[in-house]
Scaffold this motif. Structure first.
Motif, mmCIF file in Angstrom:
data_model
loop_
_atom_site.group_PDB
_atom_site.id
_atom_site.type_symbol
_atom_site.label_atom_id
_atom_site.label_comp_id
_atom_site.label_asym_id
_atom_site.label_seq_id
_atom_site.Cartn_x
_atom_site.Cartn_y
_atom_site.Cartn_z
ATOM 1 N N THR A 145 -3.933 1.429 5.614
ATOM 2 C CA THR A 145 -2.675 1.987 5.109
ATOM 3 C C THR A 145 -2.979 3.115 4.136
ATOM 4 O OG1 THR A 145 -1.494 -0.110 5.316
ATOM 5 C CG2 THR A 145 -0.584 1.495 3.776
ATOM 6 N N LEU A 146 -2.291 4.238 4.311
ATOM 7 C CA LEU A 146 -2.414 5.355 3.377
ATOM 8 C C LEU A 146 -1.199 5.364 2.474
ATOM 9 C CD1 LEU A 146 -3.606 8.588 5.227
ATOM 10 C CD2 LEU A 146 -4.925 7.070 3.738
ATOM 11 N N SER A 147 -1.422 5.648 1.203
ATOM 12 C CA SER A 147 -0.323 5.646 0.255
ATOM 13 C C SER A 147 -0.540 6.715 -0.806
ATOM 14 C CB SER A 147 -0.205 4.264 -0.399
ATOM 15 O OG SER A 147 0.944 4.209 -1.221
ATOM 16 N N CYS A 148 0.483 6.938 -1.633
ATOM 17 C CA CYS A 148 0.354 7.868 -2.753
ATOM 18 C C CYS A 148 1.553 7.733 -3.673
ATOM 19 C CB CYS A 148 0.278 9.316 -2.259
ATOM 20 S SG CYS A 148 1.798 9.918 -1.491
ATOM 21 N N SER A 149 1.373 8.187 -4.907
ATOM 22 C CA SER A 149 2.512 8.486 -5.773
ATOM 23 C C SER A 149 2.668 9.993 -5.703
ATOM 24 C CB SER A 149 2.235 8.028 -7.203
ATOM 25 O OG SER A 149 1.034 8.613 -7.693
ATOM 26 N N GLY A 166 -3.686 8.096 12.681
ATOM 27 C CA GLY A 166 -3.565 6.711 13.116
ATOM 28 C C GLY A 166 -3.597 5.677 12.011
ATOM 29 N N PHE A 167 -3.070 6.021 10.846
ATOM 30 C CA PHE A 167 -2.927 5.053 9.755
ATOM 31 C C PHE A 167 -1.461 4.659 9.627
ATOM 32 C CE2 PHE A 167 -6.694 7.408 8.629
ATOM 33 C CZ PHE A 167 -7.512 6.516 7.938
ATOM 34 N N ARG A 168 -1.217 3.464 9.072
ATOM 35 C CA ARG A 168 0.124 3.156 8.593
ATOM 36 C C ARG A 168 0.287 3.903 7.265
ATOM 37 N NH1 ARG A 168 2.014 -0.907 4.803
ATOM 38 N NH2 ARG A 168 4.228 -1.272 5.176
ATOM 39 N N SER A 169 1.502 4.330 6.922
ATOM 40 C CA SER A 169 1.665 4.936 5.608
ATOM 41 C C SER A 169 2.864 4.359 4.883
ATOM 42 C CB SER A 169 1.792 6.463 5.703
ATOM 43 O OG SER A 169 3.029 6.842 6.252
ATOM 44 N N CYS A 170 2.737 4.282 3.576
ATOM 45 C CA CYS A 170 3.821 3.842 2.701
ATOM 46 C C CYS A 170 3.684 4.636 1.413
ATOM 47 C CB CYS A 170 3.721 2.340 2.433
ATOM 48 S SG CYS A 170 5.061 1.715 1.392
ATOM 49 N N VAL A 171 4.608 5.564 1.182
ATOM 50 C CA VAL A 171 4.467 6.489 0.059
ATOM 51 C C VAL A 171 5.604 6.317 -0.943
ATOM 52 C CG1 VAL A 171 3.189 8.150 1.457
ATOM 53 C CG2 VAL A 171 5.675 8.363 1.265
ATOM 54 N N PRO A 213 -2.751 -8.098 -5.194
ATOM 55 C CA PRO A 213 -3.009 -8.405 -3.777
ATOM 56 C C PRO A 213 -2.053 -7.682 -2.826
ATOM 57 C CG PRO A 213 -3.030 -10.424 -5.085
ATOM 58 C CD PRO A 213 -2.637 -9.318 -6.018
ATOM 59 N N LEU A 214 -0.848 -7.334 -3.303
ATOM 60 C CA LEU A 214 0.122 -6.601 -2.465
ATOM 61 C C LEU A 214 -0.442 -5.273 -1.967
ATOM 62 C CD1 LEU A 214 3.448 -7.004 -4.507
ATOM 63 C CD2 LEU A 214 2.989 -7.910 -2.219
ATOM 64 N N GLY A 215 -1.334 -4.682 -2.755
ATOM 65 C CA GLY A 215 -1.860 -3.366 -2.404
ATOM 66 C C GLY A 215 -3.246 -3.423 -1.792
ATOM 67 N N GLU A 216 -3.685 -4.616 -1.389
ATOM 68 C CA GLU A 216 -5.031 -4.761 -0.850
ATOM 69 C C GLU A 216 -5.177 -4.038 0.490
ATOM 70 O OE1 GLU A 216 -6.705 -8.724 -2.230
ATOM 71 O OE2 GLU A 216 -7.374 -8.596 -0.147
ATOM 72 N N GLY A 217 -6.250 -3.318 0.652
ATOM 73 C CA GLY A 217 -6.479 -2.578 1.889
ATOM 74 C C GLY A 217 -5.744 -1.247 1.937
ATOM 75 N N TRP A 218 -5.139 -0.861 0.813
ATOM 76 C CA TRP A 218 -4.404 0.400 0.771
ATOM 77 C C TRP A 218 -5.247 1.499 0.149
ATOM 78 C CZ3 TRP A 218 1.534 0.451 -0.141
ATOM 79 C CH2 TRP A 218 2.136 -0.537 0.657
ATOM 80 N N GLY A 219 -5.287 2.631 0.807
ATOM 81 C CA GLY A 219 -5.924 3.805 0.242
ATOM 82 C C GLY A 219 -4.873 4.714 -0.370
ATOM 83 N N PHE A 220 -4.808 4.743 -1.695
ATOM 84 C CA PHE A 220 -3.893 5.659 -2.405
ATOM 85 C C PHE A 220 -4.628 6.982 -2.580
ATOM 86 C CE2 PHE A 220 -0.305 3.060 -3.933
ATOM 87 C CZ PHE A 220 -0.755 1.799 -3.591
ATOM 88 N N VAL A 221 -4.183 7.987 -1.868
ATOM 89 C CA VAL A 221 -4.980 9.221 -1.836
ATOM 90 C C VAL A 221 -5.222 9.801 -3.223
ATOM 91 C CG1 VAL A 221 -4.243 9.777 0.526
ATOM 92 C CG2 VAL A 221 -3.029 10.800 -1.421
#
Ligand SMILES: *Cc1c(COP(=O)(O)O)cnc(C)c1O
Length: 430
Positions: A145-149, A166-171, A213-221
């Motif tokens: 999962t890719l994420s950011c503020s 090909g990532f899931r994203s949640c921004v 744990p909610l953010g586990e496996g998330w890459g916050f760019v």
């Protein structure tokens, strides 16, 4: 200084090309490449350290010039695998460096004025550069999962890159952004969350999420992948110099939100000098902020080394970070290079957007209004030397911030479709 394992990288399976380690900007301690962003010893920010290419400058220059017309031509200087150009990514960069002769005449610049126009990137802001690099790090570290503020542009860039790669994203964005930014962040099909608060609230929330744990496996760019993300801004320095004929500009005007872009452009220029790709001569870096969010400019003018956070209130929302992480480093660079940090008010931002549009046919977003406005102000104040080569950054597209100019950019006349009506409107040239 603690003894850290630099050599351990050679055993690691992480292939990020010439990136050798992470290094603390404060205490210089080194760490293995990984999704970490703060020094375990002193909490200083980490940045990528390299084994830069050996060989002659001519060879390297040729290799770069033979590369693709995007940021991957600089892959030997970036934390990305050698075959990066073959992977699915948005491939930003190599945007136009526009020789702005009309604007130069208007501002009295005789030494050459250029606009580096990053509105030409895939999602129409400079953020595609930083995200493209972060995507490669996310791939290397196995995030899904890719994420950011985001202040807006980053969310769109992450959404697009995630879709392509090909990532899931949640921004995450402040809930009250411009429609153009919201729609562009949502259209690529990822999750978009509006946070009731300003950017600094969004950023604080994301830091909490990473530790949970909610953010586990998330890459916050721009948080746990921040050291890699930041390196994307070096490509602006590389491109500007290459497009000037492998020459340093004398003066560069750069917008400041967190200050990351400005500090990494300086890092890129220093690398080009070290590699012998450009002649080593002085350059000055100028930072630009909007008055309604000008913590770095205020600190610069007060002669302070630390930046006092502000509560942002400006139409330049992409720059509205009240507590800029790289603020102190920006102050260092502006002072070391003999540059400055300045700000302009919202009215001057609007005037500058229209000035650039009217003279050069470039429609900048509010951040571009900030840099052009600050350039004008510093020329008038005698701080920017009009006899030297000056590069001004436009980092985003005016179509995303239409509200800034909508009230004063409307049809000159609305008429019936008849020649009589047109004549009566007084717009004919004869
Ligand atoms: C994010 C952004 C910047 C600068 O960001 P930094 O946090 O200072 O690196 C400049 N212009 C635009 C349009 C942006 O979206």
């Amino acid at each position: 200084m603690a003894v850290q394992t630099v050599a351990a990288n050679t055993e690691s399976s992480v292939d990020l090309g010439p990136a050798a380690a992470l290094s603390c900007r404060e205490c210089k301690e080194r760490f293995d490449l990984g999704p970490i962003f703060a020094c375990a010893s002193c909490f200083g920010p980490l940045e990528v350290a390299y084994d830069l290419p050996s060989g002659s400058p001519e060879e390297l220059r040729k290799r770069i010039e033979a590369g693709p017309n995007n940021i991957w031509r600089y892959a030997p200087l970036l934390p990305v695998p050698a075959d990066v150009a073959d992977k699915p990514n948005t491939n930003p960069g190599f945007t136009q460096l526009v020789k702005a002769d009309n604007l130069a005449r208007e501002l009295g610049v005789t030494g050459g004025l250029y606009v580096k126009d990053d509105s030409g990137n895939p999602t129409h802001s400079f953020k595609d550069r930083v995200v493209a690099i972060a995507v490669e790090a996310a791939r290397a570290f196995g995030f899904t999962t890719l994420s950011c503020s985001s202040t807006g542009n980053l969310a769109g860039a992450v959404g697009a890159a995630a879709a392509r790669a090909g990532f899931r994203s949640c921004v995450f964005i402040p809930h009250d952004l411009e429609q153009g930014k919201v729609v562009m962040a949502a259209v690529y099909g990822g999750e978009l969350v509006g946070i009731e608060g300003n950017y600094d609230d969004v950023n604080r929330f994301c830091s909490e999420l990473i530790g949970d744990p909610l953010g586990e496996g998330w890459g916050f760019v721009n948080v746990n992948l921040r050291p890699y993300y930041g390196e994307g801004s070096k490509t602006l320095a590389y491109e500007i110099c290459e497009q000037l004929g492998w020459r340093l500009p004398d003066q560069i005007v750069i917008p400041i939100a967190s200050g990351s872009q400005l500090t990494k452009i300086d890092k890129g220029l220093q690398e080009l000098i070290k590699l012998g790709l450009v002649e080593d001569r002085p350059y000055k870096i100028f930072g630009a902020q909007a008055e309604g969010c000008s913590p770095v400019s205020a600190a610069f003018k007060a002669g302070h080394d630390v930046v006092r956070p502000q509560k942002p209130n400006t139409i330049a929302k992409s720059l509205a970070i009240g507590n800029p992480a790289d603020g102190p480093y920006v102050l260092d660079i502006a002072r070391r290079t003999g540059g400055a940090v300045e700000d302009v008010d919202d009215e001057q931002v609007v005037d500058a957007i229209k000035l650039l549009a009217r003279t050069e046919g470039i429609f900048a977003e509010t951040a571009g209004g900030v840099t052009v406005g600050v350039t004008k102000k510093l020329i008038e104040a005698g701080v920017i030397d009009p006899t030297l080569t000056t590069v001004v950054l436009n980092t985003g597209d005016g179509l995303k911030t239409l509200d800034a100019v909508a009230a004063t950019s409307q049809a000159t006349a609305t008429i019936r479709p008849s020649l009589d009506a047109f004549r009566a409107a007084g717009l004919a040239t004869s």
